[in-house]
Design a protein around this motif. Structure first.
Motif, short mmCIF file in Angstrom:
data_model
loop_
_atom_site.label_atom_id
_atom_site.label_comp_id
_atom_site.label_asym_id
_atom_site.label_seq_id
_atom_site.Cartn_x
_atom_site.Cartn_y
_atom_site.Cartn_z
N GLY A 88 0.82 -1.21 0.00
CA GLY A 88 0.00 0.00 0.00
C GLY A 88 0.85 1.26 0.00
O GLY A 88 0.56 2.22 -0.72
N ASP A 89 1.94 1.25 0.82
CA ASP A 89 2.85 2.40 0.83
C ASP A 89 3.44 2.65 -0.55
O ASP A 89 3.60 3.80 -0.98
N LEU A 90 3.77 1.56 -1.25
CA LEU A 90 4.36 1.69 -2.59
C LEU A 90 3.35 2.28 -3.57
O LEU A 90 3.70 3.14 -4.38
N TYR A 91 2.09 1.84 -3.49
CA TYR A 91 1.05 2.42 -4.35
C TYR A 91 0.86 3.90 -4.06
O TYR A 91 0.67 4.70 -4.98
N LEU A 92 0.90 4.28 -2.77
CA LEU A 92 0.78 5.69 -2.42
C LEU A 92 1.92 6.50 -3.01
O LEU A 92 1.73 7.61 -3.53
N PHE A 93 3.14 5.96 -2.92
CA PHE A 93 4.30 6.66 -3.46
C PHE A 93 4.19 6.83 -4.96
O PHE A 93 4.67 7.82 -5.52
N GLU A 94 3.55 5.87 -5.62
CA GLU A 94 3.35 5.94 -7.07
C GLU A 94 2.08 6.71 -7.44
O GLU A 94 1.63 6.66 -8.58
N ALA A 95 1.47 7.41 -6.43
CA ALA A 95 0.28 8.24 -6.66
C ALA A 95 -0.90 7.42 -7.16
O ALA A 95 -1.63 7.82 -8.08
N MET A 96 -1.12 6.25 -6.55
CA MET A 96 -2.28 5.41 -6.86
C MET A 96 -3.03 5.12 -5.56
O MET A 96 -3.01 4.00 -5.05
N PRO A 97 -3.70 6.14 -4.97
CA PRO A 97 -4.29 5.99 -3.64
C PRO A 97 -5.40 4.94 -3.55
O PRO A 97 -5.56 4.31 -2.50
N LEU A 98 -6.17 4.75 -4.62
CA LEU A 98 -7.25 3.76 -4.56
C LEU A 98 -6.69 2.34 -4.49
O LEU A 98 -7.21 1.49 -3.75
N PHE A 99 -5.62 2.07 -5.24
CA PHE A 99 -4.96 0.76 -5.14
C PHE A 99 -4.36 0.60 -3.74
O PHE A 99 -4.38 -0.49 -3.16
N ALA A 100 -3.81 1.70 -3.21
CA ALA A 100 -3.25 1.65 -1.87
C ALA A 100 -4.33 1.32 -0.85
O ALA A 100 -4.11 0.50 0.04
N ALA A 101 -5.51 1.93 -1.00
CA ALA A 101 -6.61 1.67 -0.07
C ALA A 101 -6.99 0.20 -0.07
O ALA A 101 -7.23 -0.40 0.99
N GLU A 102 -7.05 -0.41 -1.26
CA GLU A 102 -7.38 -1.84 -1.35
C GLU A 102 -6.36 -2.69 -0.59
O GLU A 102 -6.73 -3.64 0.11
N LYS A 103 -5.08 -2.35 -0.74
CA LYS A 103 -4.04 -3.12 -0.06
C LYS A 103 -4.09 -2.92 1.45
O LYS A 103 -3.87 -3.86 2.22
N TYR A 104 -4.38 -1.69 1.91
CA TYR A 104 -4.49 -1.46 3.34
C TYR A 104 -5.70 -2.20 3.93
O TYR A 104 -5.65 -2.69 5.07
N ILE A 105 -6.79 -2.26 3.16
CA ILE A 105 -7.97 -3.03 3.62
C ILE A 105 -7.59 -4.50 3.76
O ILE A 105 -7.95 -5.16 4.75
N GLU A 106 -6.86 -5.03 2.77
CA GLU A 106 -6.39 -6.42 2.83
C GLU A 106 -5.45 -6.62 4.02
O GLU A 106 -5.52 -7.64 4.72
N ALA A 107 -4.61 -5.63 4.28
CA ALA A 107 -3.71 -5.70 5.43
C ALA A 107 -4.51 -5.77 6.73
O ALA A 107 -4.21 -6.57 7.62
N GLY A 108 -5.55 -4.93 6.81
CA GLY A 108 -6.39 -4.93 8.01
C GLY A 108 -7.06 -6.28 8.26
O GLY A 108 -7.12 -6.75 9.39
N LYS A 109 -7.53 -6.90 7.19
CA LYS A 109 -8.17 -8.23 7.33
C LYS A 109 -7.18 -9.26 7.87
O LYS A 109 -7.53 -10.08 8.72
N ASN A 110 -5.95 -9.20 7.36
CA ASN A 110 -4.94 -10.16 7.82
C ASN A 110 -4.54 -9.90 9.27
O ASN A 110 -4.36 -10.85 10.05
N PHE A 111 -4.38 -8.63 9.65
CA PHE A 111 -4.07 -8.31 11.03
C PHE A 111 -5.19 -8.76 11.96
O PHE A 111 -4.95 -9.22 13.09
N LYS A 112 -6.44 -8.60 11.49
CA LYS A 112 -7.58 -9.02 12.30
C LYS A 112 -7.57 -10.53 12.52
O LYS A 112 -7.83 -11.01 13.63
#
Length: 509
Positions: free
Chosen positions: A75-99
């Protein structure tokens, strides 16, 4: 993390080793470090190629905590590449795994990152929902430092929503929760008071932010710019220019420092690569010696075998067997040639027999594909029309649209200037740009240079006003409005009157 990652060459060798001898969990961990090392080297595509298999290994090993961290870095990499929506999807996936892993703290921060990503695409209300969820989790854990981070994020979101009172509340809560790194919060409070016109408190909190040490390197630079803005508003021109010069100098210093750091890092990497090449050369020389010894031994063995064969001579039985084998080989070769000839004839017959059927199948397939294409095309046109309609409805419900309707309903006698103030034009521009794509940016990309008056005409077109209404608003004759619209059509390349200006612009943006 603050620590320097191992070089990619080292991690690549480590990953190769763990692929052969390690567990899936170890492979995932090394893959994560390899991706981070590529990011430090600014090789972002290679970083993503490292993260993807690492994530797969973590999930196969059911190491959901590791999978969460990998998704976060993606997600951080997508944000750095200015793709915030892709980043959001990855952070949501990260949250599911942490949960799944029971890591509530990291789950909360993943939700915070989702909110931050949505804020970058102006989906502020969605961002607020995720920050509020993160707030609930962090509050239940009771860690004040973590609570301070989330409160700061909520303050930022409410500030974007222009809910300054709520933003002030959460910044103050963040200050109360964090006794160390409060400079960003005081700076944010200063900006809020400046927006509200309370310059006294804006200056007070701006000065307070200067008294605190911060780990955020951007805060000290942003503070100089805020001082510049504040002094400019209050009319202190000389002091304002001084702060602006300090701001520019600070930016230049950071660029210079980053360049120096890159040079130092490149030099260290070069030295490492040189040592690595020397080691590889030594290993290669050693391998060459081993290969040479093996080749010499092999040659000696072959000479011994040949000598024995010459001494014992050829056995008659072996000769006969060889002759028999030769005959069989000849027979098999003849059979093979015959079979190839037969197969060629059968293939030719098969082609002739199936030719008509294949043409029918191709025609049928083409017709089916064309039907699907036309259906998709019609669906796309329908969806586009619905989108244009929804945008128009949203614009007509805006505050500025209602004001334009009210102002254009009647002529004000004695008016000698446009009925629209600079504030009105600014609100018109912001409203249209928020619903459609930014007008001025679009024309720049199209290499179309409009005057300020022509841009005003463009923005008014989106409100679908008639000529008389526009004439009343701009306090000019209807003929002047028509001429203005004609100039727009010429610059935009709309000829022949086949398409209305409103239809063209709403479909363009």
């Amino acid at each position: 993390m603050g620590e320097e990652m191992p070089y990619t060459t080292q991690l690549t060798r480590a990953l190769s080793y763990y692929k052969k001898h390690g567990t899936r969990k170890q492979q995932a961990e090394i893959g994560l470090y390899l991706g981070r090392s590529y990011v430090e080297d600014k090789e972002y595509e290679d970083a993503m190629k490292a993260y993807i298999p690492a994530l797969e290994m973590a999930l196969r090993a059911k190491d959901y905590n590791q999978a969460g961290y990998i998704c976060s870095y993606m997600g951080d990499l997508y944000l750095f590449e200015a793709m915030p929506l892709f980043a959001a999807e990855k952070y949501i996936e990260a949250g599911k795994n942490f949960k799944k892993a029971g890591n509530k703290r990291s789950y909360a921060f993943a939700l915070r990152d989702v909110g931050k990503s949505y804020s970058f695409v102006d989906s502020i209300n969605i961002a607020l929902v995720y920050l509020q969820k993160a707030d609930t989790i962090v509050t239940s854990l009771g860690n004040t430092d973590d609570m301070a981070y989330i409160y700061n994020g909520l303050g930022n979101i409410y500030s974007m929503l222009d809910s300054f009172d709520l933003a002030e509340k959460y910044y103050l809560m963040s200050i109360k929760s964090d006794s160390i790194d409060n400079a960003p919060n005081y700076l944010a409070l200063s900006e809020i008071y400046a927006k509200k016109g309370n310059l006294f408190d804006a200056r007070l909190y701006l000065q307070k932010s200067s008294t605190f040490f911060t780990k955020n390197g951007d805060t000290s630079i942003e503070r100089l710019y805020d001082f510049y803005e504040l002094e400019k508003i209050t009319g202190n021109t000389s002091l304002s220019l001084s702060y602006l010069e300090q701001y520019v100098l600070a930016i230049d210093s950071i660029i210079t420092l980053r360049t120096q750091m890159d040079v130092i890092k490149a030099e260290k990497k070069y030295n490492h690569q040189r040592v690595l090449v020397k080691n590889m050369q030594l290993n290669t020389n050693k391998q060459h010696m081993i290969i040479l010894v093996v080749v010499l031994i092999t040659i000696c063995l072959l000479l011994i075998v040949i000598y024995q064969l010459i001494v014992k001579r050829k056995n008659i039985k072996i000769v006969r067997q060889r002759e028999a084998l030769t005959q069989k080989d000849i027979h098999l070769l003849k059979l093979s040639v015959d079979l190839k000839e037969q197969k060629t004839k059968l293939d030719q017959l098969s082609v002739k027999l199936s030719e008509n059927a294949e043409l029918l199948d191709l025609q049928k397939s083409y017709t089916e594909q064309m039907t699907v294409y036309e259906a998709k095309k019609a669906e796309m046109i329908c969806l586009n029309n619905e989108l244009v309609k929804l945008k128009k409805e949203k614009l007509q419900l805006s505050t500025i649209a209602k004001r334009l309707k009210k102002l254009s309903d009647k002529v004000i006698p004695g008016a000698d200037a446009s009925l629209l103030s600079d504030k009105d034009w600014k609100l018109i521009q912001e409203t249209v740009d928020s619903i459609y794509y930014p007008v001025y940016s679009t024309f720049l990309r199209m290499n179309i240079d409009f005057t300020s008056t022509e841009l005003h005409y463009c923005y008014l077109v989106f409100f679908d006003l008639d000529t008389n209404s526009v004439a009343i608003l701009m306090n000019i004759a209807p003929d002047s409005v028509m001429k203005g619209y004609q100039r727009l059509r010429l610059k935009l390349g709309i000829t022949g009157g086949k398409m209305e200006l409103y239809t063209y612009l709403t479909n363009l943006l």
